[in-house]
Design a protein around this motif. Structure first.
Motif, PDB file in Angstrom:
ATOM      1  N   TYR A 207       0.821  -1.208   0.000  1.00 23.66           N
ATOM      2  CA  TYR A 207       0.000   0.000   0.000  1.00 23.66           C
ATOM      3  C   TYR A 207       0.857   1.261   0.000  1.00 23.66           C
ATOM      4  N   LYS A 208       0.557   2.143  -0.937  1.00 28.01           N
ATOM      5  CA  LYS A 208       1.315   3.383  -1.089  1.00 28.01           C
ATOM      6  C   LYS A 208       1.299   4.216   0.187  1.00 28.01           C
ATOM      7  N   LYS A 209       0.149   4.272   0.863  1.00 29.45           N
ATOM      8  CA  LYS A 209       0.043   5.119   2.058  1.00 29.45           C
ATOM      9  C   LYS A 209       0.997   4.652   3.160  1.00 29.45           C
ATOM     10  N   ASP A 210       1.224   3.354   3.253  1.00 28.99           N
ATOM     11  CA  ASP A 210       2.148   2.841   4.266  1.00 28.99           C
ATOM     12  C   ASP A 210       3.592   3.197   3.928  1.00 28.99           C
ATOM     13  N   ARG A 211       3.952   3.069   2.643  1.00 30.86           N
ATOM     14  CA  ARG A 211       5.312   3.440   2.228  1.00 30.86           C
ATOM     15  C   ARG A 211       5.521   4.941   2.382  1.00 30.86           C
ATOM     16  N   ASP A 212       4.484   5.726   2.079  1.00 32.72           N
ATOM     17  CA  ASP A 212       4.581   7.178   2.250  1.00 32.72           C
ATOM     18  C   ASP A 212       4.765   7.541   3.723  1.00 32.72           C
TER      19      ASP A 212
ATOM     20  N   PRO B 104      17.952   9.691   5.390  1.00 34.67           N
ATOM     21  CA  PRO B 104      17.676   9.297   4.006  1.00 34.67           C
ATOM     22  C   PRO B 104      16.755   8.075   3.925  1.00 34.67           C
ATOM     23  N   PHE B 105      15.759   8.189   3.062  1.00 30.34           N
ATOM     24  CA  PHE B 105      14.838   7.087   2.780  1.00 30.34           C
ATOM     25  C   PHE B 105      14.846   6.874   1.272  1.00 30.34           C
ATOM     26  N   ILE B 106      15.223   5.683   0.851  1.00 30.67           N
ATOM     27  CA  ILE B 106      15.380   5.394  -0.572  1.00 30.67           C
ATOM     28  C   ILE B 106      14.442   4.240  -0.928  1.00 30.67           C
TER      29      ILE B 106
ATOM     30  N   VAL C  67      13.151   1.440  -3.194  1.00 32.72           N
ATOM     31  CA  VAL C  67      13.688   0.583  -4.254  1.00 32.72           C
ATOM     32  C   VAL C  67      12.546  -0.306  -4.745  1.00 32.72           C
ATOM     33  N   TYR C  68      12.054  -0.011  -5.941  1.00 30.58           N
ATOM     34  CA  TYR C  68      10.956  -0.795  -6.507  1.00 30.58           C
ATOM     35  C   TYR C  68      11.544  -1.972  -7.280  1.00 30.58           C
ATOM     36  N   VAL C  69      11.306  -3.170  -6.754  1.00 32.75           N
ATOM     37  CA  VAL C  69      11.787  -4.401  -7.391  1.00 32.75           C
ATOM     38  C   VAL C  69      10.623  -4.926  -8.233  1.00 32.75           C
ATOM     39  N   ASP C  70      10.726  -4.665  -9.517  1.00 35.73           N
ATOM     40  CA  ASP C  70       9.594  -4.782 -10.427  1.00 35.73           C
ATOM     41  C   ASP C  70       9.721  -6.027 -11.308  1.00 35.73           C
ATOM     42  N   VAL C  71       8.677  -6.845 -11.321  1.00 41.28           N
ATOM     43  CA  VAL C  71       8.560  -7.935 -12.297  1.00 41.28           C
ATOM     44  C   VAL C  71       7.084  -8.054 -12.679  1.00 41.28           C
ATOM     45  N   PRO C  72       6.805  -8.514 -13.897  1.00 46.76           N
ATOM     46  CA  PRO C  72       5.408  -8.811 -14.227  1.00 46.76           C
ATOM     47  C   PRO C  72       4.881  -9.922 -13.315  1.00 46.76           C
ATOM     48  N   LEU C  73       3.584  -9.883 -13.010  1.00 42.88           N
ATOM     49  CA  LEU C  73       2.978 -10.912 -12.177  1.00 42.88           C
ATOM     50  C   LEU C  73       3.245 -12.301 -12.737  1.00 42.88           C
ATOM     51  N   SER C  74       3.208 -12.433 -14.062  1.00 37.52           N
ATOM     52  CA  SER C  74       3.427 -13.753 -14.685  1.00 37.52           C
ATOM     53  C   SER C  74       4.815 -14.304 -14.349  1.00 37.52           C
TER      54      SER C  74
ATOM     55  N   PRO D 297       9.868   5.967  -7.476  1.00 36.56           N
ATOM     56  CA  PRO D 297      10.899   5.421  -6.590  1.00 36.56           C
ATOM     57  C   PRO D 297      12.274   5.991  -6.938  1.00 36.56           C
ATOM     58  N   GLU D 298      13.128   6.091  -5.934  1.00 38.08           N
ATOM     59  CA  GLU D 298      14.495   6.536  -6.201  1.00 38.08           C
ATOM     60  C   GLU D 298      15.232   5.538  -7.087  1.00 38.08           C
ATOM     61  N   ILE D 299      14.945   4.262  -6.878  1.00 39.40           N
ATOM     62  CA  ILE D 299      15.595   3.200  -7.662  1.00 39.40           C
ATOM     63  C   ILE D 299      14.525   2.256  -8.187  1.00 39.40           C
ATOM     64  N   HIS D 300      14.586   1.944  -9.471  1.00 36.81           N
ATOM     65  CA  HIS D 300      13.631   1.032 -10.106  1.00 36.81           C
ATOM     66  C   HIS D 300      14.423  -0.108 -10.734  1.00 36.81           C
ATOM     67  N   LEU D 301      14.240  -1.311 -10.218  1.00 44.31           N
ATOM     68  CA  LEU D 301      14.937  -2.492 -10.734  1.00 44.31           C
ATOM     69  C   LEU D 301      13.951  -3.384 -11.476  1.00 44.31           C
ATOM     70  N   ASN D 302      14.403  -3.984 -12.559  1.00 48.13           N
ATOM     71  CA  ASN D 302      13.619  -4.991 -13.293  1.00 48.13           C
ATOM     72  C   ASN D 302      14.383  -6.305 -13.210  1.00 48.13           C
ATOM     73  N   THR D 303      14.043  -7.117 -12.223  1.00 46.80           N
ATOM     74  CA  THR D 303      14.869  -8.301 -11.957  1.00 46.80           C
ATOM     75  C   THR D 303      14.674  -9.416 -12.988  1.00 46.80           C
ATOM     76  N   HIS D 304      13.697  -9.273 -13.869  1.00 47.09           N
ATOM     77  CA  HIS D 304      13.565 -10.243 -14.956  1.00 47.09           C
ATOM     78  C   HIS D 304      14.452  -9.859 -16.142  1.00 47.09           C
ATOM     79  N   GLU D 305      15.040  -8.664 -16.072  1.00 45.99           N
ATOM     80  CA  GLU D 305      15.921  -8.193 -17.148  1.00 45.99           C
ATOM     81  C   GLU D 305      17.344  -7.928 -16.655  1.00 45.99           C
ATOM     82  N   GLN D 306      17.513  -7.709 -15.347  1.00 42.77           N
ATOM     83  CA  GLN D 306      18.821  -7.422 -14.763  1.00 42.77           C
ATOM     84  C   GLN D 306      19.239  -8.566 -13.847  1.00 42.77           C
TER      85      GLN D 306
END
Length: 199
Positions: free
Chosen positions: A107-112, A124-126, A128-135, A170-179
């Motif tokens: 939930y965005k409100k909790d992270r905010d 400092p609060f950074i 890090v969105y660890v992004d993958v498609p649901l599939s 996000p300060e950092i956006h990772l795509n772990t299915h590509e990186q």
């Protein structure tokens, strides 16, 4: 609500920073289950410690064995889970340790709220969105949780019958299915150096 309490401290944050020769910060890893949050956070923790940079990983599962063992997975309990971890990670950051908080935190409100807590303390609060498609997350499914959720054996499972509100900036956006894990770790360390959190 606690009353008649006073915050005690012996050192200012700046004094502590000079003594330990390190900055503190919270890196908040958020993403779907099986996105790679803990994998990247573990690898980052090891690399930081190898460079003699004090860090500690707060993992969603590990925390529920102790501090948050009284919480379930309802929205209310998820809110309280993240509230408690926000406070703990803030204490780590104040102690000049780099806290690696690895939580779905859907939930965005909790992270905010976690961010605001750090900002009020000038820490400092950074995000890090660890992004993958649901599939991809479902295909990985190392704990078999998506399968159980699809079968109706787990309720309130993020991404299946509970929402995941993706970070917008996000300060950092990772795509772990590509990186690779190594690429993700190097990317984060480069960001920390750029922001002068580590040298």
């Amino acid at each position: 609500m606690a009353t008649n309490i006073t915050w005690h401290h012996n050192l200012t944050h700046d004094e502590r920073k000079q003594l330990v020769k390190q900055n503190g910060a919270t890196l908040w890893f958020t993403g779907l289950s099986a996105s790679g949050k803990s994998t990247v956070a573990c690898a980052l923790e090891r690399k930081l410690l190898e460079q003699e940079i004090q860090s500690y990983r707060l993992d969603g599962d590990n925390i529920r064995f102790g501090l948050n063992k009284d919480l379930g997975f309802s929205e209310h309990d998820r809110n309280e889970n993240i509230r408690r971890i926000s406070e703990v990670s803030k204490l780590f950051a104040d102690s000049c340790v780099i806290s690696l908080a690895s939580f779905i935190s859907p939930y965005k409100k909790d992270r905010d709220a976690a961010r605001k807590l750090h900002e009020e303390a000038k820490l400092p609060f950074i995000e890090v969105y660890v992004d993958v498609p649901l599939s991809v997350a479902e295909e990985r499914d190392p704990k078999g949780l998506y399968k159980k959720a699809r079968e109706g054996l787990i309720k309130n499972f993020t991404g299946i019958d509970d929402p995941y509100e993706a970070p917008e900036n996000p300060e950092i956006h990772l795509n772990t299915h590509e990186q690779s894990v190594e690429q993700c770790v190097d990317f984060i360390i480069a960001y920390l150096k750029k922001e002068k959190i580590v040298v």
